[in-house]
Design a protein around this motif. Structure first.
Motif, mmCIF file in Angstrom:
data_model
loop_
_atom_site.group_PDB
_atom_site.id
_atom_site.type_symbol
_atom_site.label_atom_id
_atom_site.label_comp_id
_atom_site.label_asym_id
_atom_site.label_seq_id
_atom_site.Cartn_x
_atom_site.Cartn_y
_atom_site.Cartn_z
ATOM 1 N N THR A 171 0.826 -1.206 0.000
ATOM 2 C CA THR A 171 0.000 0.000 0.000
ATOM 3 C C THR A 171 0.857 1.250 0.000
ATOM 4 O O THR A 171 0.680 2.154 -0.829
ATOM 5 N N ILE A 172 1.821 1.321 0.920
ATOM 6 C CA ILE A 172 2.673 2.516 1.032
ATOM 7 C C ILE A 172 3.550 2.657 -0.197
ATOM 8 O O ILE A 172 3.738 3.763 -0.730
ATOM 9 N N SER A 173 4.086 1.525 -0.670
ATOM 10 C CA SER A 173 4.978 1.555 -1.830
ATOM 11 C C SER A 173 4.275 2.142 -3.054
ATOM 12 O O SER A 173 4.779 3.070 -3.694
ATOM 13 N N ASP A 174 3.095 1.631 -3.379
ATOM 14 C CA ASP A 174 2.415 2.109 -4.586
ATOM 15 C C ASP A 174 1.798 3.491 -4.391
ATOM 16 O O ASP A 174 1.610 4.224 -5.368
ATOM 17 N N TYR A 175 1.492 3.850 -3.177
ATOM 18 C CA TYR A 175 1.082 5.233 -2.911
ATOM 19 C C TYR A 175 2.227 6.185 -3.264
ATOM 20 O O TYR A 175 2.019 7.212 -3.948
ATOM 21 N N VAL A 176 3.443 5.853 -2.836
ATOM 22 C CA VAL A 176 4.615 6.697 -3.115
ATOM 23 C C VAL A 176 4.913 6.727 -4.601
ATOM 24 O O VAL A 176 5.159 7.800 -5.184
ATOM 25 N N TRP A 177 4.892 5.558 -5.267
ATOM 26 C CA TRP A 177 5.186 5.522 -6.704
ATOM 27 C C TRP A 177 4.161 6.333 -7.482
ATOM 28 O O TRP A 177 4.520 7.044 -8.434
ATOM 29 N N GLY A 178 2.907 6.263 -7.096
ATOM 30 C CA GLY A 178 1.877 7.059 -7.776
ATOM 31 C C GLY A 178 2.142 8.552 -7.641
ATOM 32 O O GLY A 178 2.002 9.308 -8.615
ATOM 33 N N ARG A 179 2.521 8.984 -6.449
ATOM 34 C CA ARG A 179 2.811 10.408 -6.232
ATOM 35 C C ARG A 179 4.020 10.841 -7.058
ATOM 36 O O ARG A 179 4.019 11.938 -7.660
ATOM 37 N N LEU A 180 5.046 10.008 -7.086
ATOM 38 C CA LEU A 180 6.259 10.355 -7.836
ATOM 39 C C LEU A 180 5.989 10.398 -9.338
ATOM 40 O O LEU A 180 6.489 11.282 -10.046
ATOM 41 N N ILE A 181 5.212 9.448 -9.840
ATOM 42 C CA ILE A 181 4.886 9.422 -11.269
ATOM 43 C C ILE A 181 4.150 10.694 -11.665
ATOM 44 O O ILE A 181 4.438 11.295 -12.707
ATOM 45 N N GLU A 182 3.197 11.110 -10.845
ATOM 46 C CA GLU A 182 2.459 12.328 -11.168
ATOM 47 C C GLU A 182 3.338 13.564 -11.079
ATOM 48 O O GLU A 182 3.236 14.472 -11.916
ATOM 49 N N GLU A 183 4.229 13.604 -10.104
ATOM 50 C CA GLU A 183 5.103 14.776 -9.945
ATOM 51 C C GLU A 183 6.069 14.917 -11.110
ATOM 52 O O GLU A 183 6.407 16.031 -11.521
ATOM 53 N N TYR A 184 6.522 13.799 -11.656
ATOM 54 C CA TYR A 184 7.495 13.837 -12.754
ATOM 55 C C TYR A 184 6.859 13.431 -14.085
ATOM 56 O O TYR A 184 7.538 12.938 -14.973
ATOM 57 N N ARG A 185 5.563 13.674 -14.202
ATOM 58 C CA ARG A 185 4.847 13.284 -15.418
ATOM 59 C C ARG A 185 5.478 13.932 -16.647
ATOM 60 O O ARG A 185 5.824 15.111 -16.652
ATOM 61 N N GLY A 186 5.626 13.163 -17.714
ATOM 62 C CA GLY A 186 6.213 13.666 -18.945
ATOM 63 C C GLY A 186 7.718 13.565 -18.993
ATOM 64 O O GLY A 186 8.338 13.864 -20.016
ATOM 65 N N LYS A 187 8.346 13.132 -17.908
ATOM 66 C CA LYS A 187 9.800 12.986 -17.863
ATOM 67 C C LYS A 187 10.161 11.503 -17.783
ATOM 68 O O LYS A 187 9.336 10.659 -17.462
ATOM 69 N N ASP A 188 11.440 11.228 -18.069
ATOM 70 C CA ASP A 188 11.883 9.838 -18.048
ATOM 71 C C ASP A 188 11.743 9.213 -16.668
ATOM 72 O O ASP A 188 11.573 7.995 -16.542
ATOM 73 N N HIS A 189 11.824 10.076 -15.635
ATOM 74 C CA HIS A 189 11.728 9.546 -14.278
ATOM 75 C C HIS A 189 10.414 8.790 -14.058
ATOM 76 O O HIS A 189 10.374 7.783 -13.356
ATOM 77 N N ARG A 221 8.685 6.976 -16.036
ATOM 78 C CA ARG A 221 8.732 5.609 -16.549
ATOM 79 C C ARG A 221 9.553 4.711 -15.630
ATOM 80 O O ARG A 221 9.209 3.545 -15.415
ATOM 81 N N ILE A 222 10.613 5.259 -15.073
ATOM 82 C CA ILE A 222 11.436 4.492 -14.133
ATOM 83 C C ILE A 222 10.633 4.150 -12.880
ATOM 84 O O ILE A 222 10.688 3.027 -12.374
ATOM 85 N N PHE A 223 9.867 5.125 -12.389
ATOM 86 C CA PHE A 223 9.047 4.881 -11.204
ATOM 87 C C PHE A 223 7.980 3.817 -11.478
ATOM 88 O O PHE A 223 7.687 2.970 -10.623
ATOM 89 N N LEU A 224 7.391 3.868 -12.673
ATOM 90 C CA LEU A 224 6.407 2.848 -13.056
ATOM 91 C C LEU A 224 7.060 1.471 -13.068
ATOM 92 O O LEU A 224 6.509 0.496 -12.535
ATOM 93 N N LEU A 225 8.240 1.391 -13.659
ATOM 94 C CA LEU A 225 8.957 0.118 -13.737
ATOM 95 C C LEU A 225 9.293 -0.401 -12.338
ATOM 96 O O LEU A 225 9.147 -1.594 -12.058
ATOM 97 N N CYS A 226 9.707 0.498 -11.459
ATOM 98 C CA CYS A 226 10.016 0.093 -10.076
ATOM 99 C C CYS A 226 8.790 -0.502 -9.402
ATOM 100 O O CYS A 226 8.865 -1.538 -8.726
#
Length: 471
Positions: free
Chosen positions: A55-73, A75-80
């Protein structure tokens, strides 16, 4: 803790509901979250930390993906996120199977971990993965309130065996939901219907299946083999659809609207149609997150057939770590590919009854792969189904079991068809006084009778498995 238990029905559920409806609206998510943790921890106190980590892990990844939307980061967060989720699922569900396979093939003696499978891990892992993927695609916004996200992952009505929820399906209910007497009434009746399916039909059909499988191959006539697998087919349907009914009913009482997970699958006129009706949330998940990303039907027929094969291999092993589940998935892939190539057109051109007979035969044979684990057991049972074990079509034991379970089988066959729902709809939409009176009487009396019979069975019976708990 299963829904069809005295502990759940008369201890956990009343205490939880009293707390839930007494607290202010802004505290309902907290009560639901804490209640769900208690529900899960009752049976698996250690693995609750695994679920909280996901729960905590995917909550964090979701926040990071949205914050860096449109950047290569992003995609890396999604892969993680995907790698972590698949590693957890793979480690707990498939590690021992893989090591056992390596030992068998290479003659090694790698010790097995023998870890118990965390209950519901396949379901909540797919939910959190779908959330992160949807955030990456821009189909939904990342949830900033970790409590709301925690409720989405851990919500006890559908935590153990689905339906698998996509975040956008419940987002607005997590933020603000209301319940009224109509929703509570509907939810209670839906829960009671599911409970009756489970304890009155599935459990007793399971006893018939158990009796058949305990017989040796030398006693298995053709009739008995088909009777046994029909009993299992009905058992798993009422077991799983009953659980889904109970989950949908509890969700309605709490103010949620969960999607339907079954739609009378045994009237399907093709294998494709069957999978539009059986475990709908899982089929939809694989379609949206595997089949379409692989190219779906957009890259030519050979690629589409390959995509079907991949999806059904994955669907098979999702259900369990065993070669029988892989063969089960490949069995369906074979017929889905045939329907895509030519069989679908033939089924469209002939009366539906032929399609239904063909589909039912394919599905019943598939349950042999699903229900039995070893190749020897599967082969022996298939031989008995087709009279290749030398016993013949009928024996006295088969006739005895048919007579013993005749009433149950008739009730189960009627209950798995849409006859009841059509009758209710006809009565409800009728403008005549007698029809409306009959509908109102049935609406009040039938749920009460089903609840009374179900509780009596639960208190008295000891055989009360949930088949999909092992997935």
């Amino acid at each position: 803790m299963v829904f069809s238990s005295v502990l759940f029905l008369f201890r956990f559920l009343p205490i939880f509901m009293i707390c839930y409806f007494l607290v202010p609206r802004k505290m309902k998510n907290l009560v639901l979250f804490l209640g769900s943790l208690v529900f899960y921890a009752w049976g698996e106190p250690v693995y609750i930390f695994l679920m909280l980590f996901s729960t905590i892990s995917d909550y964090v990844w979701g926040r990071l993906i949205e914050e860096y939307r449109g950047k290569d980061h992003s995609r890396i967060f999604l892969l993680c996120s995907i790698v972590i989720n698949l590693f957890i699922l793979g480690f707990f569900k498939y590690a021992d199977f893989l090591m056992q396979t390596v030992n068998t093939v290479f003659g090694t003696s790698i010790p097995l971990l023998k870890l118990p499978l965390p209950i519901g891990i396949s379901f909540y892992t797919f939910q959190t993965m779908s959330y992160v993927i949807d955030v990456y695609r821009g189909d939904t916004k990342a949830q900033r309130n970790i409590l709301q996200f925690g409720v989405y992952v851990t919500m006890f009505p559908q935590l153990i065996a689905g339906p698998i929820l996509k975040y956008h399906q419940v987002e607005r209910y997590l933020q603000d939901r209301r319940t009224d007497l109509d929703a509570i009434s509907y939810g209670v009746k839906r829960f009671v219907t599911g409970l009756a399916k489970k304890v009155l039909l599935a459990n007793n059909l399971g006893l018939l299946w158990k009796q058949v499988t305990e017989l040796g191959n030398e006693q298995m006539s053709i009739l008995m083999a088909w009777l046994g697998i029909a009993a299992f087919a009905l058992q798993i349907y009422f077991d799983f659809s009953g659980y889904s009914d109970m989950a949908i009913g509890l969700g309605a009482v709490l103010g949620f609207h969960f999607p339907e997970n079954f739609n009378y699958p045994y009237i399907a006129a093709s294998v494709k149609d069957f999978w539009h009706r059986w475990h709908i949330s899982l089929s939809t998940w694989f379609k949206e997150y595997v089949y379409i990303p692989l190219g779906g039907n957009r890259k030519g027929l050979p690629r589409q057939l390959f995509n079907i094969l991949v999806v059904w291999m994955l669907t098979g092993i999702w259900h369990g770590a065993g070669w029988n589940f892989l063969f089960w998935g490949l069995w369906f892939a074979f017929f889905l590919i045939l329907e895509k190539l030519f069989l679908g057109d033939i089924l469209e051109s002939v009366p539906k009854v032929f399609g239904r007979i063909y589909t039912l035969a394919v599905v019943l044979i598939s349950w042999v792969f699903f229900a039995l684990e070893s190749p020897g057991e599967i082969l022996a049972y298939l031989q008995a189904m087709f009279g290749m074990n030398g016993i013949g079509p009928v024996n006295s034991l088969a006739m005895f079991l048919c007579n013993e379970y005749l009433v149950l089988l008739v009730i189960a066959l009627v209950a798995c068809l849409p006859l009841g729902s059509r009758l209710v709809h006809a009565l409800k939409s009728s403008k005549t006084g007698p029809a409306m009176a009959l509908y109102r009487l049935g609406e009040k009396v039938i749920p009460a009778v089903l609840l009374l019979l179900s509780v009596a069975y639960i208190v008295d019976a000891s055989y009360n498995p949930f088949l999909y708990f092992r997935f």
